[in-house]
Write a protein that holds these residues in place. Sequence first.
Motif, PDB file in Angstrom:
ATOM      1  N   ARG A  67      11.454   4.517  -6.916  1.00 61.84           N
ATOM      2  CA  ARG A  67      12.274   4.312  -5.729  1.00 61.84           C
ATOM      3  C   ARG A  67      13.748   4.609  -5.972  1.00 61.84           C
ATOM      4  O   ARG A  67      14.491   4.858  -5.030  1.00 61.84           O
ATOM      5  N   GLN A  68      14.159   4.528  -7.220  1.00 59.77           N
ATOM      6  CA  GLN A  68      15.576   4.751  -7.499  1.00 59.77           C
ATOM      7  C   GLN A  68      15.999   6.128  -6.994  1.00 59.77           C
ATOM      8  O   GLN A  68      15.339   7.129  -7.284  1.00 59.77           O
ATOM      9  N   ARG A  76      20.801   2.968   3.257  1.00 62.71           N
ATOM     10  CA  ARG A  76      21.365   1.871   2.454  1.00 62.71           C
ATOM     11  C   ARG A  76      22.559   1.235   3.166  1.00 62.71           C
ATOM     12  O   ARG A  76      22.805   0.046   3.044  1.00 62.71           O
ATOM     13  N   GLN A  77      23.283   2.026   3.931  1.00 65.81           N
ATOM     14  CA  GLN A  77      24.461   1.491   4.622  1.00 65.81           C
ATOM     15  C   GLN A  77      24.110   0.660   5.864  1.00 65.81           C
ATOM     16  O   GLN A  77      24.970   0.006   6.424  1.00 65.81           O
ATOM     17  N   THR A  78      22.867   0.732   6.277  1.00 68.74           N
ATOM     18  CA  THR A  78      22.469  -0.013   7.477  1.00 68.74           C
ATOM     19  C   THR A  78      21.313  -0.961   7.153  1.00 68.74           C
ATOM     20  O   THR A  78      21.493  -2.147   6.993  1.00 68.74           O
ATOM     21  N   LEU A  79      20.127  -0.377   6.988  1.00 70.93           N
ATOM     22  CA  LEU A  79      18.902  -1.167   6.867  1.00 70.93           C
ATOM     23  C   LEU A  79      18.822  -1.975   5.572  1.00 70.93           C
ATOM     24  O   LEU A  79      18.567  -3.179   5.598  1.00 70.93           O
ATOM     25  N   PHE A  80      18.999  -1.323   4.433  1.00 74.37           N
ATOM     26  CA  PHE A  80      18.694  -1.960   3.143  1.00 74.37           C
ATOM     27  C   PHE A  80      19.867  -2.710   2.515  1.00 74.37           C
ATOM     28  O   PHE A  80      19.705  -3.805   1.989  1.00 74.37           O
ATOM     29  N   GLY A  81      21.042  -2.093   2.503  1.00 72.25           N
ATOM     30  CA  GLY A  81      22.152  -2.601   1.696  1.00 72.25           C
ATOM     31  C   GLY A  81      22.123  -1.932   0.326  1.00 72.25           C
ATOM     32  O   GLY A  81      21.099  -1.392  -0.095  1.00 72.25           O
ATOM     33  N   GLU A  82      23.277  -1.967  -0.364  1.00 67.61           N
ATOM     34  CA  GLU A  82      23.362  -1.328  -1.686  1.00 67.61           C
ATOM     35  C   GLU A  82      22.706  -2.217  -2.750  1.00 67.61           C
ATOM     36  O   GLU A  82      22.848  -3.434  -2.719  1.00 67.61           O
ATOM     37  N   GLN A  86      14.606  -2.719  -2.511  1.00 65.95           N
ATOM     38  CA  GLN A  86      13.914  -1.476  -2.101  1.00 65.95           C
ATOM     39  C   GLN A  86      14.258  -0.302  -3.009  1.00 65.95           C
ATOM     40  O   GLN A  86      13.538   0.697  -3.023  1.00 65.95           O
ATOM     41  N   THR A  87      15.387  -0.397  -3.743  1.00 67.79           N
ATOM     42  CA  THR A  87      15.886   0.770  -4.486  1.00 67.79           C
ATOM     43  C   THR A  87      15.737   0.636  -6.000  1.00 67.79           C
ATOM     44  O   THR A  87      16.275   1.443  -6.738  1.00 67.79           O
ATOM     45  N   PHE A 293       7.873   6.368   8.192  1.00 73.57           N
ATOM     46  CA  PHE A 293       7.433   6.726   6.838  1.00 73.57           C
ATOM     47  C   PHE A 293       8.250   5.914   5.845  1.00 73.57           C
ATOM     48  O   PHE A 293       9.229   5.255   6.212  1.00 73.57           O
ATOM     49  N   THR A 294       7.850   5.948   4.584  1.00 72.82           N
ATOM     50  CA  THR A 294       8.677   5.357   3.539  1.00 72.82           C
ATOM     51  C   THR A 294       8.901   6.421   2.460  1.00 72.82           C
ATOM     52  O   THR A 294       8.175   7.408   2.410  1.00 72.82           O
ATOM     53  N   THR A 295       9.959   6.238   1.654  1.00 72.68           N
ATOM     54  CA  THR A 295      10.342   7.313   0.731  1.00 72.68           C
ATOM     55  C   THR A 295      10.308   6.893  -0.732  1.00 72.68           C
ATOM     56  O   THR A 295      10.594   5.743  -1.077  1.00 72.68           O
ATOM     57  N   GLY A 296       9.954   7.849  -1.590  1.00 77.47           N
ATOM     58  CA  GLY A 296      10.007   7.664  -3.035  1.00 77.47           C
ATOM     59  C   GLY A 296      10.446   8.964  -3.689  1.00 77.47           C
ATOM     60  O   GLY A 296      10.712   9.953  -2.992  1.00 77.47           O
ATOM     61  N   ARG A 297      10.540   8.955  -5.010  1.00 71.33           N
ATOM     62  CA  ARG A 297      10.859  10.168  -5.752  1.00 71.33           C
ATOM     63  C   ARG A 297       9.881  10.350  -6.911  1.00 71.33           C
ATOM     64  O   ARG A 297       9.431   9.360  -7.495  1.00 71.33           O
TER      65      ARG A 297
END
Length: 418
Positions: A67-68, A76-82, A86-87, A293-297
């Motif tokens: 996830r990183q 990150r600036q809205t939903l999650f935060g820094e 999730q990250t 959707f959700t995202t990964g790397r």
Amino acid sequence: YKEQIPIDKGIDNSLAMMREGYLYISNRRKRFGKDIFETRLLGGQKAVCIAGEEAVKVFYDESKIKRQGAAPKRIRQTLFGEKAIQTIDDTSHKHRKQLFMSLMTEKQLQDVVNIFKKEWASAIDKWESENEVILYHEVTKILAITACKWAGVPLSQSDASLRASQLEKLFDSAAAIGPRHWKGRQARNALELWLQKIIKDVRNSKLETPEETALHRMAWYRDTNGKLLNTEVTAVEVLNILRPIVAISVYIVFAALALFENPEEKEKLLNGDEDVFELFIQEVRRYYPFFPFTTGRVRENFLWKGHDFKKESLVLLDIYGTNHHPNLWDNPEQFTPDRFKEREESPYDLIPQGGGDYYKGHRCPGEWLTVEVMKSSLDLLVNHMEYNVPKQQNLRYSMMRIPSLPKDRFIMDRVKKV
Ligand code: HEM
């Protein structure tokens, strides 16, 4: 053998994604006749989009996907935060995930439902004397009060509307551009400052909080190095409790819409037991759009079904499309709660809140809480009040707007307690 992944051509298809919303991935899967294709998004980055049961399995295989660096900055600036849970990955993720899961005991789930029911009951008294009630706004406020009470966060009555609207903006703004996005960033800044002060008060013993609350647990949580989280990250994680509880309002409005559009299903819920409520709620979560959707790397190069996954490529798991996948669901475009009657539960098919394992992966820790609060709201709507749904309103919801909601946010009138 190796097989080329079909490519959605273009140097950046973000605009098409904005235009097609929840259906961007499904539309291309249909066009290519495959559950996988490659595209370029978010400033032209290579991204592989995947859907279906096998895709869920590979996406939640943490030796392959991390996830990183996956969540875009605007999210990150809205939903999650820094620096949010999730990250992060690996042991620090699992350790912090344990913290979230420790809040989801049977007793604490019962507590949140009790708070919610009480707030709803006192709201009905008010609704009875009003000409019309906009369900989405009302439930957002009820849930903001519920979330703060349950989490141990002090909230005065006079601040409830402001905080409810700020919390709502966090998820309303995430996929937006322009003013709607900016409002979300402002709301996050304001909420983080508010919570940082409260967290400092807990740590300085100026504010007492019961031990089992999220606020207490998070303020005193020690990471894998035995260190407290800094106040910024602690505020981000407290918001990771408050914001999504408020977001259940989206599903409650869709549940109300489903009741309205499927009167024969409503019939089955009259004085129904827990089990019939559960079938209905599962179908609401499957059928209506919420997370697209959700995202990964990709962690390291790997080969999946002959397809090359290149290190650091973005991977999008199609949540909406998997919940409507024809290999997984008969008549996926029909609202049929009974489909869950004798269906065996699997962590890889119904994925409105992610898939896989709660403790090992990034699956939503709030899923049980969501289901319990939704069941309770369904019982309240069906068995504890009467209301009329005026014809003069637009109940349609867009497949382009993320998150989607009935256009007029579900208006009710002639509300009566029963
Ligand atoms: C993660 C959906 C409610 C807290 C997620 C994910 C989804 C999701 C799709 C990401 C899964 C992944 O990327 O693998 C939803 C929906 C909800 C909801 C649709 C209904 C409104 C809640 C609630 C809470 C919560 C009520 C907390 C009380 C979280 C947290 C994560 C998360 C902390 C990150 C978990 C991790 O990274 O390990 N949710 N959620 N959510 N959710 Fe929820």
